[in-house]
Design a protein around this motif. Structure first.
Motif, PDB file in Angstrom:
ATOM      1  N   GLY A   7     -11.566  35.111 -19.783  1.00  0.00           N
ATOM      2  CA  GLY A   7     -12.004  34.323 -20.928  1.00  0.00           C
ATOM      3  C   GLY A   7     -12.351  35.215 -22.108  1.00  0.00           C
ATOM      4  N   ALA A   8     -13.013  36.340 -21.805  1.00  0.00           N
ATOM      5  CA  ALA A   8     -13.409  37.272 -22.865  1.00  0.00           C
ATOM      6  C   ALA A   8     -12.175  37.842 -23.559  1.00  0.00           C
ATOM      7  N   TRP A   9     -11.164  38.246 -22.755  1.00  0.00           N
ATOM      8  CA  TRP A   9      -9.949  38.826 -23.342  1.00  0.00           C
ATOM      9  C   TRP A   9      -9.119  37.755 -24.043  1.00  0.00           C
ATOM     10  N   TRP A  10      -9.332  36.522 -23.622  1.00  0.00           N
ATOM     11  CA  TRP A  10      -8.639  35.407 -24.255  1.00  0.00           C
ATOM     12  C   TRP A  10      -9.154  35.236 -25.681  1.00  0.00           C
ATOM     13  N   ILE A  11     -10.468  35.313 -25.836  1.00  0.00           N
ATOM     14  CA  ILE A  11     -11.061  35.171 -27.168  1.00  0.00           C
ATOM     15  C   ILE A  11     -10.534  36.263 -28.082  1.00  0.00           C
ATOM     16  N   SER A  12     -10.574  37.502 -27.598  1.00  0.00           N
ATOM     17  CA  SER A  12     -10.047  38.613 -28.381  1.00  0.00           C
ATOM     18  C   SER A  12      -9.958  39.837 -27.490  1.00  0.00           C
ATOM     19  N   THR A  13      -8.924  40.659 -27.709  1.00  0.00           N
ATOM     20  CA  THR A  13      -8.847  41.898 -26.938  1.00  0.00           C
ATOM     21  C   THR A  13      -9.444  43.062 -27.713  1.00  0.00           C
ATOM     22  N   GLU A  14      -9.748  42.807 -28.995  1.00  0.00           N
ATOM     23  CA  GLU A  14     -10.312  43.870 -29.834  1.00  0.00           C
ATOM     24  C   GLU A  14     -11.811  43.628 -29.995  1.00  0.00           C
ATOM     25  N   SER A  15     -12.558  44.722 -30.168  1.00  0.00           N
ATOM     26  CA  SER A  15     -13.985  44.539 -30.408  1.00  0.00           C
ATOM     27  C   SER A  15     -14.213  44.196 -31.891  1.00  0.00           C
ATOM     28  N   THR A  16     -15.284  43.461 -32.148  1.00  0.00           N
ATOM     29  CA  THR A  16     -15.583  42.981 -33.493  1.00  0.00           C
ATOM     30  C   THR A  16     -16.942  43.512 -33.922  1.00  0.00           C
ATOM     31  N   GLU A  17     -16.992  44.044 -35.147  1.00  0.00           N
ATOM     32  CA  GLU A  17     -18.261  44.558 -35.642  1.00  0.00           C
ATOM     33  C   GLU A  17     -19.142  43.415 -36.121  1.00  0.00           C
ATOM     34  N   ILE A  18     -20.445  43.558 -35.889  1.00  0.00           N
ATOM     35  CA  ILE A  18     -21.393  42.526 -36.308  1.00  0.00           C
ATOM     36  C   ILE A  18     -21.952  42.899 -37.682  1.00  0.00           C
ATOM     37  N   LYS A  19     -21.821  41.948 -38.653  1.00  0.00           N
ATOM     38  CA  LYS A  19     -22.341  42.245 -39.992  1.00  0.00           C
ATOM     39  C   LYS A  19     -23.399  41.236 -40.425  1.00  0.00           C
ATOM     40  N   HIS A  20     -23.643  40.207 -39.618  1.00  0.00           N
ATOM     41  CA  HIS A  20     -24.611  39.189 -39.998  1.00  0.00           C
ATOM     42  C   HIS A  20     -26.000  39.823 -40.180  1.00  0.00           C
TER      43      HIS A  20
END
Lengths: 322, 338
Positions: free
Chosen positions: A133-146
């Protein structure tokens, strides 16, 4: 007096091991003896530690949960994607993540309890489900800017005396405290230990075995999701590959803490010392710098082996005496 | 009333995974709207085609499942197989990096290392009396660490003609790895079913106490089962390394433990131990490989592949559980009564 010492022996051994390890590392490496390094024992292991609190409860009941690492990865990338790509408020995203973690836990608990499937198989399947499920959402990591999450990342409580307690360490301490109260001062905690000791007896005593077992997996799912949130705050990014192999670290921490893997006996304070031992080894390897991450696996595995042997030895002696 | 041949075939453990494979093949045929999936061509005396590819790529899981079947039959489980694949590949790769070492020596050393690791699991389970999950979990973690240590965490390229044959060569028109696995299966079948060994394994898994009172060396039987599993995992690691001509210690054999356990469970061997079916496990492993190929064919990204696998495992376990069987049985008898 003697009996109470014997009952506390696993805990004392664990605490002693921690002191010996910490002092040895302090003598070997310059600058190890500092409040900053000590606080880092909590900060750097926060994610594993929070997962270990839930794992302690599951192991109390005689079960095991191999899905926690994958749930951490799932929560991590879900949180980052919801907040950064879809503009969802972090509080809403965090609630959704906790609910999903608890939901998966409840589902697995139901399969284990109602359909009588072995916990390791069900949670191994749960691990695949969450990681996929995690890899389904995205295989790349996303930086948090909030700003809220960045603020939480940078926040630290300073109670004075040069101490700086970051958010992740505070969450870990809170989780440990909550786990301690739940395990040792509530009916739920006593039921867990009773089920782990002997499920048949617990059933005959009229304890709510089915409900307790499903609840403990639900709670552990939520704990794993919380560990995922901690990982997001700690690393400042959402990564679907976060927490690979973390389930073993969590189990190791619990066992090193003197909790019996077959269930029914253990203490949340032991888990605290288990986390500290794990953190000390991690920090020492970091201080050393010559030894790669492969050594962390080997040392943790061997330590786990050592403590299991110790448990067998003590149990064998207790059995012979009775 | 004597059973007809059809009835006994329907009760055989191979039926369900076989039906699953046929269903998946059908899905592919409908999706492609052509028979390309089933086409097998002969080039240079070798067979080519998707089905042959499934046999070739599925051979590693088949091999690991063989060992896993024996461990599960003695009511254990081996979570270390994936790591042991990496260990086997790492040992062979490091030895083969020097021209002086022969391929035979490297392979023997690799298999000896993994068999020894299997023996360690076995001793932990029988002698120290650690639960199988935990004992093999330790080997799983330490094994991966040791494998990375052996290769310094690098992917080591292997370039030796003799070694490459293992995972890429052909024998009698079929992939060599498949031929090897089938030969090992037949050998195991002869050893286990023509002697009392198979009976010993089933007895040890079915009722340990009774077997011990009957004079069976249960500990030795269990240790041998774990050793066999280690050996199979090591050989599978060699096949994998030979296939990609490199030893990848970080990801080699990753998730193999669940695949193998799944193949065994689907193949009709209960996780509680006792009766086992090697053929069932082989067909179960083929079902898994067919599922993987089908997902590629349907355009499912490889990263998402664990999800359908997990769902299938949960589904199969639920179907096999006593509760749902009773429930389904109830439906059946209700319809008969009506």
């Amino acid at each position: 007096m003697k009996a109470s010492i014997r009952r506390r022996l696993p805990l004392l051994v664990t605490a002693g091991t921690f002191v010996v390890l910490f002092v040895t590392a302090g003598i070997m490496y310059d600058g190890f003896f500092s409040s900053r390094v000590f606080v880092n024992l909590f900060t750097d292991t926060a994610s594993t530690g929070v997962a270990a609190v839930g794992m302690t409860l599951v192991i109390f009941s005689g079960g095991i949960d191999l899905s926690v690492g994958a749930v951490i990865g799932f929560t991590s990338i879900l949180m980052a994607t919801l907040v950064e790509k879809h503009g969802v408020h972090p509080a809403v995203a965090a609630t959704a993540a906790l609910a999903l973690g608890a939901g998966l836990g409840a589902f697995m608990g139901m399969l284990i309890q109602v359909f009588r499937q072995p916990p390791f198989l069900v949670t191994l399947a749960g691990m695949f489900l969450a990681r996929g499920g995690a890899w389904w959402i995205s295989t790349e990591s996303t930086e948090i800017k909030h700003p809220l999450l960045v603020g939480l990342s940078g926040f630290a409580w300073e109670p004075g005396g040069g101490l700086r307690l970051p958010t992740t360490a505070l969450v870990l301490v809170a989780a440990l405290a909550a786990g301690y109260v739940l395990a040792h001062h509530t009916r739920f905690g006593r039921n867990l230990l009773a089920i782990g000791g002997n499920e048949q007896s617990a059933l005959l005593m009229g304890l709510p075995v089915a409900a307790t077992k499903i609840w403990v997996y639900t709670l552990n799912g939520a704990c794993a999701a919380l560990a995922g949130l901690v990982a997001v705050i700690y690393s400042g990014s959402g990564n679907p590959s976060q927490g690979i192999g973390l389930e073993l670290d969590a189990i190791a921490v619990v066992v090193i803490g003197g909790t019996l893997l077959s269930g029914g006996r253990g203490h949340m304070l032991g888990t605290l010392f288990g986390i500290l031992i794990f953190g000390t080894i991690q920090s020492a390897l970091l201080f050393d710098g010559r030894l790669g991450s492969a050594w962390l696996r080997i040392v943790v595995g061997l330590l786990l082996l050592g403590f299991i042997l110790l448990q067998r030895l003590m149990l064998g002696r207790a059995d012979r005496r009775s | 009333m004597s059973e007809t041949r059809l009835q006994s075939f329907c009760r055989s453990p191979v039926v369900w995974p076989l039906a699953g494979i046929l269903l998946l093949v059908l899905v592919n045929l409908v999706h492609d709207r052509s028979t390309a999936f089933l086409q097998v061509t002969v080039t240079d005396g070798h067979l080519y085609g998707t089905l042959v590819d499934i046999l070739n790529q599925g051979s590693r899981c088949m091999l690991v499942a063989l060992g896993m079947t024996l461990v599960i039959a003695v009511s254990g489980v081996d979570l270390s197989v994936g790591s042991l694949m990496a260990v086997g590949a790492a040992v062979a790769a490091v030895l083969l990096a020097r021209e002086a070492h022969s391929v035979a020596l490297a392979m023997t050393a690799a298999l000896a290392a993994t068999a020894l690791a299997g023996l360690a699991s076995g001793l932990l389970v029988t002698w120290v009396r650690v639960q199988p999950i935990v004992a093999t979990l330790i080997l799983m973690v330490v094994g991966r660490g040791v494998a990375q240590l052996i290769t310094d965490g690098n992917v080591i390229i292997i370039q030796r003609a003799g070694f490459e044959f293992l995972g890429n060569g052909y024998l009698l028109g079929l992939p060599f790895s498949t031929v090897l696995v089938v030969a090992l299966y037949l050998g195991a079948q002869v050893v286990l079913r023509r002697s009392a060994a198979g009976l010993f394994i089933e007895a040890a898994g079915d009722n340990e106490t009774a077997s011990r009172f009957a004079g069976l060396a249960v500990g030795r039987v269990k240790c041998l089962a774990y050793m066999t599993s280690g050996l199979c995992a090591g050989l599978a690691g060699l096949l994998a390394a030979s296939n990609i001509r490199a030893a990848d210690t970080l990801r080699g054999g990753e998730n193999m433990e669940l695949d193998a356990i799944f193949a065994v469970v689907v193949g009709g061997t209960a996780l509680t131990g006792g009766r086992f079916s090697l053929l069932g496990s082989l067909v179960g492993a083929l079902l898994l490989q067919t599922l993987t190929v089908t997902m590629y064919n349907l355009g499912v990204p490889p990263a998402v592949a664990p999800v359908p696998k997990a769902l299938l495992i949960i589904g199969v376990c639920l179907l096999q559980s006593e509760k749902s069987r009773r429930w389904l049985g109830g439906l059946w008898s209700a319809r008969k009564a009506a």
